[in-house]
Design a protein around this motif. Structure first.
Motif, PDB file in Angstrom:
ATOM      1  N   ALA A  13       0.846  -1.199   0.000  1.00 55.27           N
ATOM      2  CA  ALA A  13       0.000   0.000   0.000  1.00 55.27           C
ATOM      3  C   ALA A  13       0.879   1.246   0.000  1.00 55.27           C
ATOM      4  O   ALA A  13       1.892   1.294   0.707  1.00 55.27           O
ATOM      5  N   THR A  35      -7.078  -4.494  -8.435  1.00 53.63           N
ATOM      6  CA  THR A  35      -7.808  -5.608  -7.801  1.00 53.63           C
ATOM      7  C   THR A  35      -8.136  -5.337  -6.332  1.00 53.63           C
ATOM      8  O   THR A  35      -9.034  -5.958  -5.783  1.00 53.63           O
ATOM      9  N   TYR A  39     -11.531  -6.493  -3.185  1.00 46.67           N
ATOM     10  CA  TYR A  39     -11.485  -6.891  -1.770  1.00 46.67           C
ATOM     11  C   TYR A  39     -12.166  -5.837  -0.907  1.00 46.67           C
ATOM     12  O   TYR A  39     -12.819  -6.159   0.087  1.00 46.67           O
ATOM     13  N   ARG A  95     -13.534   3.355   0.509  1.00 48.66           N
ATOM     14  CA  ARG A  95     -12.348   4.011   1.108  1.00 48.66           C
ATOM     15  C   ARG A  95     -12.588   4.367   2.568  1.00 48.66           C
ATOM     16  O   ARG A  95     -11.710   4.953   3.209  1.00 48.66           O
ATOM     17  N   SER A 104      -7.980  -6.355   5.303  1.00 44.73           N
ATOM     18  CA  SER A 104      -6.913  -7.377   5.305  1.00 44.73           C
ATOM     19  C   SER A 104      -7.443  -8.696   5.848  1.00 44.73           C
ATOM     20  O   SER A 104      -7.065  -9.767   5.356  1.00 44.73           O
ATOM     21  N   ALA A 107      -9.890 -10.250   3.258  1.00 48.04           N
ATOM     22  CA  ALA A 107      -9.185 -10.677   2.041  1.00 48.04           C
ATOM     23  C   ALA A 107      -8.307 -11.906   2.275  1.00 48.04           C
ATOM     24  O   ALA A 107      -7.905 -12.563   1.327  1.00 48.04           O
ATOM     25  N   ARG A 113     -10.241 -15.801  -1.597  1.00 48.22           N
ATOM     26  CA  ARG A 113      -9.267 -15.481  -2.637  1.00 48.22           C
ATOM     27  C   ARG A 113      -9.506 -16.319  -3.900  1.00 48.22           C
ATOM     28  O   ARG A 113      -9.338 -15.835  -5.009  1.00 48.22           O
ATOM     29  N   ASP A 135      -0.808 -10.181  -5.595  1.00 53.46           N
ATOM     30  CA  ASP A 135      -0.516 -11.562  -6.001  1.00 53.46           C
ATOM     31  C   ASP A 135      -0.828 -11.768  -7.477  1.00 53.46           C
ATOM     32  O   ASP A 135      -1.132 -12.869  -7.907  1.00 53.46           O
ATOM     33  N   ARG A 184      -0.009  -1.422   8.511  1.00 58.47           N
ATOM     34  CA  ARG A 184      -0.751  -1.836   7.313  1.00 58.47           C
ATOM     35  C   ARG A 184       0.035  -2.908   6.557  1.00 58.47           C
ATOM     36  O   ARG A 184      -0.528  -3.911   6.116  1.00 58.47           O
ATOM     37  N   ASP A 188      -1.095  -6.823   5.847  1.00 55.67           N
ATOM     38  CA  ASP A 188      -1.203  -7.321   4.464  1.00 55.67           C
ATOM     39  C   ASP A 188      -0.146  -8.369   4.127  1.00 55.67           C
ATOM     40  O   ASP A 188      -0.179  -8.936   3.025  1.00 55.67           O
ATOM     41  N   VAL A 191      -1.042 -11.665   2.442  1.00 57.97           N
ATOM     42  CA  VAL A 191      -1.597 -11.727   1.078  1.00 57.97           C
ATOM     43  C   VAL A 191      -0.567 -11.301   0.021  1.00 57.97           C
ATOM     44  O   VAL A 191      -0.816 -11.416  -1.174  1.00 57.97           O
TER      45      VAL A 191
HETATM   46  O1   DC Z   1      -4.349  -1.996  -2.714  1.00 62.77           O
HETATM   47  P1   DC Z   1      -5.387  -1.691  -1.648  1.00 62.77           P
HETATM   48  O2   DC Z   1      -4.810  -1.015  -0.446  1.00 62.77           O
HETATM   49  O3   DC Z   1      -6.595  -0.998  -2.159  1.00 62.77           O
HETATM   50  O4   DC Z   1      -5.886  -3.147  -1.163  1.00 62.77           O
HETATM   51  C1   DC Z   1      -6.910  -3.302  -0.236  1.00 62.77           C
HETATM   52  C2   DC Z   1      -6.753  -4.620   0.492  1.00 62.77           C
HETATM   53  O5   DC Z   1      -6.954  -5.711  -0.396  1.00 62.77           O
HETATM   54  C3   DC Z   1      -5.405  -4.849   1.179  1.00 62.77           C
HETATM   55  O6   DC Z   1      -5.638  -5.253   2.507  1.00 62.77           O
HETATM   56  C4   DC Z   1      -4.766  -5.968   0.438  1.00 62.77           C
HETATM   57  C5   DC Z   1      -5.912  -6.657  -0.269  1.00 62.77           C
HETATM   58  N1   DC Z   1      -5.545  -7.133  -1.598  1.00 62.77           N
HETATM   59  C6   DC Z   1      -5.315  -8.466  -1.742  1.00 62.77           C
HETATM   60  O7   DC Z   1      -5.407  -9.218  -0.769  1.00 62.77           O
HETATM   61  N2   DC Z   1      -4.985  -8.976  -2.965  1.00 62.77           N
HETATM   62  C7   DC Z   1      -4.905  -8.154  -4.029  1.00 62.77           C
HETATM   63  N3   DC Z   1      -4.629  -8.674  -5.237  1.00 62.77           N
HETATM   64  C8   DC Z   1      -5.135  -6.772  -3.887  1.00 62.77           C
HETATM   65  C9   DC Z   1      -5.451  -6.289  -2.636  1.00 62.77           C
END
Ligand code: DC
Length: 227
Positions: A13, A35, A39, A95, A104, A107, A113, A135, A184, A188, A191
């Motif tokens: 992020a 993407t 989530y 947002r 998080s 997701a 997923r 990913d 943060r 995350d 993931v």
């Molecule tokens: O990129 P972002 O901050 O908008 O993502 C929001 C949440 O989604 C963050 O906690 C990570 C998750 N995410 C994920 O698990 N896989 C992805 N391909 C993109 C975001």
């Protein structure tokens, strides 16, 4: 294997991957697809339905039920795209702080997923797309001809975010900001899955404009002209 005309950008992020992804897509005439919004939209649906974000079975069932739409902007209010949840415009709602705090967790469930990655893959395989996430190069579109992993240190992300807030006239506690970015990343971490064959870019030492120019120089010639 079918090779999609797709570029993947993964990174933490605040690394600037959305800015890079959007400007790269504009330069190539591709669709920009973030993407993370999927989530976030799922998390909003989960919270609105009073589902516990840590209940993987219930969150996955919710993911099966809902319809998330990602389209070009429908309102000129600074948005990069319009996100709909079962037809409702949720572009700004995703947002909200409550979504930020729970995303998080929601997701992270493997069953969730599987569902969202399949939808992302279907979009990616249509081609002419720059897809951004955590990913994408490793799992969603491993066949993509160009994969980027964009990283920026927490210190540099703190500096940039602080400058942005100060520019808006807000007061900033840099230590608290640093901690929130570090937290943060930690939330995350489960993931984040960079592709082993991604080109790693350190955004600390390059401006966003230089990063864009560098990535454009890596785009294979065959991807530059539309079929
Ligand atoms: O990129 P972002 O901050 O908008 O993502 C929001 C949440 O989604 C963050 O906690 C990570 C998750 N995410 C994920 O698990 N896989 C992805 N391909 C993109 C975001």
């Amino acid at each position: 294997m079918n090779t999609p005309r797709a570029i993947t950008i993964d990174g933490p992020a605040g690394s600037g991957k959305s800015t890079l992804g959007a400007s790269l897509a504009a330069a190539l005439g591709f669709v920009y697809f973030d993407t993370g919004v999927m989530y976030r939209a799922l998390t909003l649906a989960v919270l609105d339905a009073d589902i516990d974000p840590s209940d993987g079975t219930a969150v996955a069932a919710c993911a099966e039920r809902i319809d998330i739409g990602v389209q070009p902007p429908t309102v000129a209010d600074g948005r990069q795209y319009t996100i709909t949840l079962d037809g409702r415009d949720v572009t700004w709602d995703i947002r909200e702080q409550r979504v930020e705090r729970a995303v998080s967790t929601a997701a992270g469930h493997p069953a969730v997923r599987v569902i969202l990655r399949a939808q992302q893959r279907a979009i990616g395989m249509r081609g002419n797309v720059v897809m951004v996430g955590r990913d994408i190069g490793s799992i969603v579109l491993p066949e993509a001809p160009l994969k980027i992993y964009l990283d920026v240190s927490i210190a540099e992300r703190t500096r940039r975010r602080s400058a942005e807030l100060v520019g808006r006239g807000d007061s900033v506690d840099e230590h608290a900001l640093y901690d929130s970015i570090a937290n943060r990343d930690a939330r995350d971490a489960h993931v984040m899955q960079p592709a082993p064959d991604a080109v790693h870019i350190n955004g600390d030492t390059q401006s966003p404009a230089d990063t864009l120019a560098y990535v454009l120089s890596l785009v294979p010639a065959g991807m530059r002209s539309h079929p």
